[in-house]
Design a protein around this motif. Structure first.
Motif, PDB file in Angstrom:
ATOM      1  N   ALA A 182       1.195  -1.021  -0.228  1.00  0.00           N
ATOM      2  CA  ALA A 182      -0.377  -0.012   0.182  1.00  0.00           C
ATOM      3  C   ALA A 182       1.063   2.005  -0.215  1.00  0.00           C
ATOM      4  CB  ALA A 182      -0.906   0.146   1.153  1.00  0.00           C
ATOM      5  N   ALA A 183       1.787   1.281   0.428  1.00  0.00           N
ATOM      6  CA  ALA A 183       3.258   2.417   0.796  1.00  0.00           C
ATOM      7  C   ALA A 183       3.258   2.921  -0.504  1.00  0.00           C
ATOM      8  CB  ALA A 183       4.420   1.686   0.264  1.00  0.00           C
ATOM      9  N   GLY A 184       2.958   2.462  -1.792  1.00  0.00           N
ATOM     10  CA  GLY A 184       2.866   3.901  -3.402  1.00  0.00           C
ATOM     11  C   GLY A 184       1.395   3.460  -3.747  1.00  0.00           C
ATOM     12  N   GLU A 185       0.516   3.796  -2.625  1.00  0.00           N
ATOM     13  CA  GLU A 185      -1.244   3.936  -3.688  1.00  0.00           C
ATOM     14  C   GLU A 185      -1.209   5.466  -3.867  1.00  0.00           C
ATOM     15  OE1 GLU A 185      -4.083   2.794  -5.108  1.00  0.00           O
ATOM     16  OE2 GLU A 185      -2.852   1.322  -4.976  1.00  0.00           O
ATOM     17  N   PRO A 186      -1.591   5.827  -5.123  1.00  0.00           N
ATOM     18  CA  PRO A 186      -2.336   7.413  -4.809  1.00  0.00           C
ATOM     19  C   PRO A 186      -3.587   7.586  -4.379  1.00  0.00           C
ATOM     20  CG  PRO A 186      -1.901   6.353  -7.367  1.00  0.00           C
ATOM     21  CD  PRO A 186      -1.868   5.290  -6.498  1.00  0.00           C
ATOM     22  N   TRP A 187      -3.544   8.779  -4.419  1.00  0.00           N
ATOM     23  CA  TRP A 187      -4.401   8.914  -3.903  1.00  0.00           C
ATOM     24  C   TRP A 187      -5.864   9.196  -5.029  1.00  0.00           C
ATOM     25  CZ3 TRP A 187      -7.869  14.218  -2.814  1.00  0.00           C
ATOM     26  CH2 TRP A 187      -8.900  13.937  -2.112  1.00  0.00           C
ATOM     27  N   TRP A 321      -8.201  -0.998   1.365  1.00  0.00           N
ATOM     28  CA  TRP A 321      -6.444  -1.574   1.223  1.00  0.00           C
ATOM     29  C   TRP A 321      -5.672  -0.965   0.195  1.00  0.00           C
ATOM     30  CZ3 TRP A 321      -6.068  -1.469   6.468  1.00  0.00           C
ATOM     31  CH2 TRP A 321      -6.777  -1.999   6.851  1.00  0.00           C
ATOM     32  N   GLY A 322      -5.923  -0.031  -0.629  1.00  0.00           N
ATOM     33  CA  GLY A 322      -5.297  -0.115  -1.805  1.00  0.00           C
ATOM     34  C   GLY A 322      -5.686  -1.244  -2.782  1.00  0.00           C
ATOM     35  N   TRP A 323      -5.141  -0.412  -4.826  1.00  0.00           N
ATOM     36  CA  TRP A 323      -5.535  -2.189  -5.274  1.00  0.00           C
ATOM     37  C   TRP A 323      -4.475  -3.093  -5.732  1.00  0.00           C
ATOM     38  CZ3 TRP A 323     -10.846  -1.568  -6.320  1.00  0.00           C
ATOM     39  CH2 TRP A 323     -11.230  -0.517  -5.916  1.00  0.00           C
ATOM     40  N   ARG A 403      -9.977   5.567  -9.214  1.00  0.00           N
ATOM     41  CA  ARG A 403     -10.024   4.398  -7.484  1.00  0.00           C
ATOM     42  C   ARG A 403      -9.215   5.148  -6.366  1.00  0.00           C
ATOM     43  NH1 ARG A 403      -9.038   0.347 -11.792  1.00  0.00           N
ATOM     44  NH2 ARG A 403     -10.245  -1.448 -11.756  1.00  0.00           N
ATOM     45  N   LEU A 404      -9.668   4.931  -5.874  1.00  0.00           N
ATOM     46  CA  LEU A 404      -9.556   5.891  -4.326  1.00  0.00           C
ATOM     47  C   LEU A 404      -9.618   4.488  -2.921  1.00  0.00           C
ATOM     48  CD1 LEU A 404     -11.179   8.453  -5.943  1.00  0.00           C
ATOM     49  CD2 LEU A 404     -10.406   9.133  -3.951  1.00  0.00           C
ATOM     50  N   SER A 405      -8.961   5.227  -1.695  1.00  0.00           N
ATOM     51  CA  SER A 405      -8.766   4.204  -0.649  1.00  0.00           C
ATOM     52  C   SER A 405      -8.346   4.891  -0.093  1.00  0.00           C
ATOM     53  CB  SER A 405      -7.302   3.219  -1.286  1.00  0.00           C
ATOM     54  OG  SER A 405      -6.279   3.191  -1.055  1.00  0.00           O
ATOM     55  N   ASN A 411      -2.205   7.637   3.942  1.00  0.00           N
ATOM     56  CA  ASN A 411      -0.550   8.010   3.184  1.00  0.00           C
ATOM     57  C   ASN A 411      -0.431   9.462   3.053  1.00  0.00           C
ATOM     58  OD1 ASN A 411      -0.226   5.002   3.178  1.00  0.00           O
ATOM     59  ND2 ASN A 411      -0.206   4.665   1.074  1.00  0.00           N
ATOM     60  N   GLU A 412      -1.061   9.967   2.561  1.00  0.00           N
ATOM     61  CA  GLU A 412      -1.660  11.692   2.787  1.00  0.00           C
ATOM     62  C   GLU A 412      -1.040  12.431   4.121  1.00  0.00           C
ATOM     63  OE1 GLU A 412      -0.958  13.205  -0.523  1.00  0.00           O
ATOM     64  OE2 GLU A 412      -1.473  11.668  -1.812  1.00  0.00           O
TER      65      GLU A 412
END
Length: 476
Positions: A182-187, A321-323, A403-405, A411-412
């Motif tokens: 999940a660390a690199g998941e963009p907003w 939790w992200g994609w 897609r958002l999570s 993270n932001e």
């Protein structure tokens, strides 16, 4: 009014760049203090910045409508409006009565080696929790949890289809496979293509609301998705929310988030009802998705299937939790994400003097939470901004999905620098409206937007749950 957009959370609008070009920079888009909740994280910046992203998207949409004439309706917000909106359910009153938000088993619980957070507000999640822990009554929950480690409770409850997360430090989360994924998941994660044929946006007169004529199919629940669509409804969209009969929405959540929309029920396991919902999607401009992607894919309602079948459609999807990664299709809520990713640990506080929390790591310590469910509300604002941005792009022949999570929003927040103002807690005024509803007299927070200096209003209170037909624009 504040005109500056310092780097960080206030500039969340930057995530709209794939669909909004050039990116608007609205002047004087918010007013009021910069901090009011206080605490170690810049929750105020997250809240303001997420609303600011929607304001930027609205400016882009108006620019597309107005052409050389420029924007017709200028949107702005205020610290008081944003703060109240992000805590709307705790301000809501039904005949003067506050809502009972949490079920008895929901919340933080000590385990043999630490803490776990459980979510059992929905009856089916409560039943799965009891089965996973191996008890018949909530009365035995505390003792059962003290016999297991936090990670074991998390794994057992998740495997049973329940909702739980061990309380981790930020370092523990970052070192875990789930945290690494999940660390690199963009907003906002956009997937775009040319719209062929191009379907023009509905046209409204200069005095009309920005989204008048736009149809939004709402297949979400809880807070993030429904809070986004209630705001789009206030902006003029025709919003139809559809829920499954086997897992109805909680009554209090319905009353909080279903302003400005209609409420229908459809059993997608019935072929005729599934065909009707898919037809509604084909007639919509935007579809919001908040269920697990694997569950939606069984019915051809996942983002890729909807975009393949209806190329004009804007699809905005949410998960916890992200994609990517092992939890990509896992269940989760705002409070659960806070516990897993280190926010609950960061907000931990000692218990009141004379109490014993039962924890062994560290003794005399208890996890905490953000002052509001900011991950949910900020993600919902991001979903609304992404939807409006996709509508603005449609005018240029571009369509797609976003897609958002909740974890990307976390993270932001965790990655942002503290604001350059002292930590403080400020009592802001709470704007409240009153209206009669099928459930009684409601006192409620209005939308956190002003149009041309006038407070935006919800056009209708929540209708009776599930009372609306599966059709567009046909009364209640």
């Amino acid at each position: 009014m504040h005109d500056d957009l310092p780097p960080g959370l206030l500039d969340l609008r930057r995530h709209l760049a794939p669909v909004v070009d050039p990116l608007p920079s609205p002047d004087g888009w918010w007013d009021g203090p910069r901090r009011w909740w206080g605490g170690p994280l810049d929750v105020e910046g997250l809240a303001l910045g997420s609303v600011g992203a929607l304001i930027a998207a609205l400016a882009a949409l108006d620019r597309g409508h107005g052409g050389a004439q420029g924007a017709r309706r200028r949107a702005a917000t205020s610290a008081a409006g944003v703060a109240s909106s992000f805590d709307s359910i705790r301000h809501l009153r039904i005949d003067g009565r506050p809502l009972d938000i949490w079920a008895p088993m929901s919340g933080f619980h000590p385990t043999a080696d630490g803490w776990v957070r459980l979510h059992a507000n929905y009856p089916h999640h409560a039943q799965r929790l009891l089965a996973a822990v191996g008890i018949a009554s909530p009365d035995h929950l505390g003792a059962a949890l003290l016999e297991q480690s936090a990670l074991d409770v998390e794994a057992t409850v998740r495997a049973a289809g329940g909702v739980a997360a061990a309380v981790r430090t930020r370092g523990e989360w970052a070192a875990s496979p789930v945290g690494q994924a999940a660390a690199g998941e963009p907003w906002m994660r956009f997937s775009l293509a040319g719209a062929d044929p191009v379907r023009p946006l509905p046209q409204t007169d200069a005095a009309g609301l920005p989204l008048a004529g736009v149809r939004v199919l709402d297949l979400t629940r809880v807070i993030a998705g429904p809070s986004a669509t209630r705001l789009l409804g206030a902006l003029g969209a025709d919003v139809l929310r559809v829920d499954p009969p086997q897992h109805p929405e909680l009554p209090d959540a319905h009353l909080d988030t279903d302003f400005a929309k209609r409420s229908a029920v459809a059993d997608l396991r019935e072929a005729e009802q599934l065909l009707r919902v898919r037809a509604l999607a084909g007639e919509a401009d935007v579809v919001f998705l908040g269920y697990r992607e694997a569950a939606l894919a069984r019915f051809g309602l996942d983002p890729d299937a909807l975009r393949a079948d209806f190329p004009h459609l804007a699809v905005v999807a949410l998960n916890a939790w992200g994609w990517d990664g092992p939890w990509a299709d896992g269940r989760g809520f705002d409070s659960i994400v806070q516990a897993a990713c280190g926010i609950a640990h960061l907000y931990g506080t000692p218990p009141q003097e004379g109490t014993h929390d039962g924890a062994q790591r560290p003794p005399g310590w208890r996890p905490g939470a953000l002052p509001v469910q900011a991950l949910d509300h900020a993600t919902g604002m991001g979903m609304a901004a992404a939807a409006v941005g996709l509508l603005a792009a449609r005018g240029r022949g571009i369509a797609g999905s976003a897609r958002l999570s909740l974890i990307a929003t976390a993270n932001e927040l965790l990655g942002a620098a503290p604001p350059a103002v002292p930590e403080t807690q400020t009592d802001l005024s709470v704007p409240l409206n009153r209206a009669e509803s099928p459930y009684g007299t409601l006192d409620f927070v209005p939308p956190p937007l002003l149009l041309d200096g006038a407070q935006l209003a919800y056009p209708r209170v929540p209708v009776r749950y599930g009372s609306s037909p599966l059709a567009w624009g046909t009364g209640a």
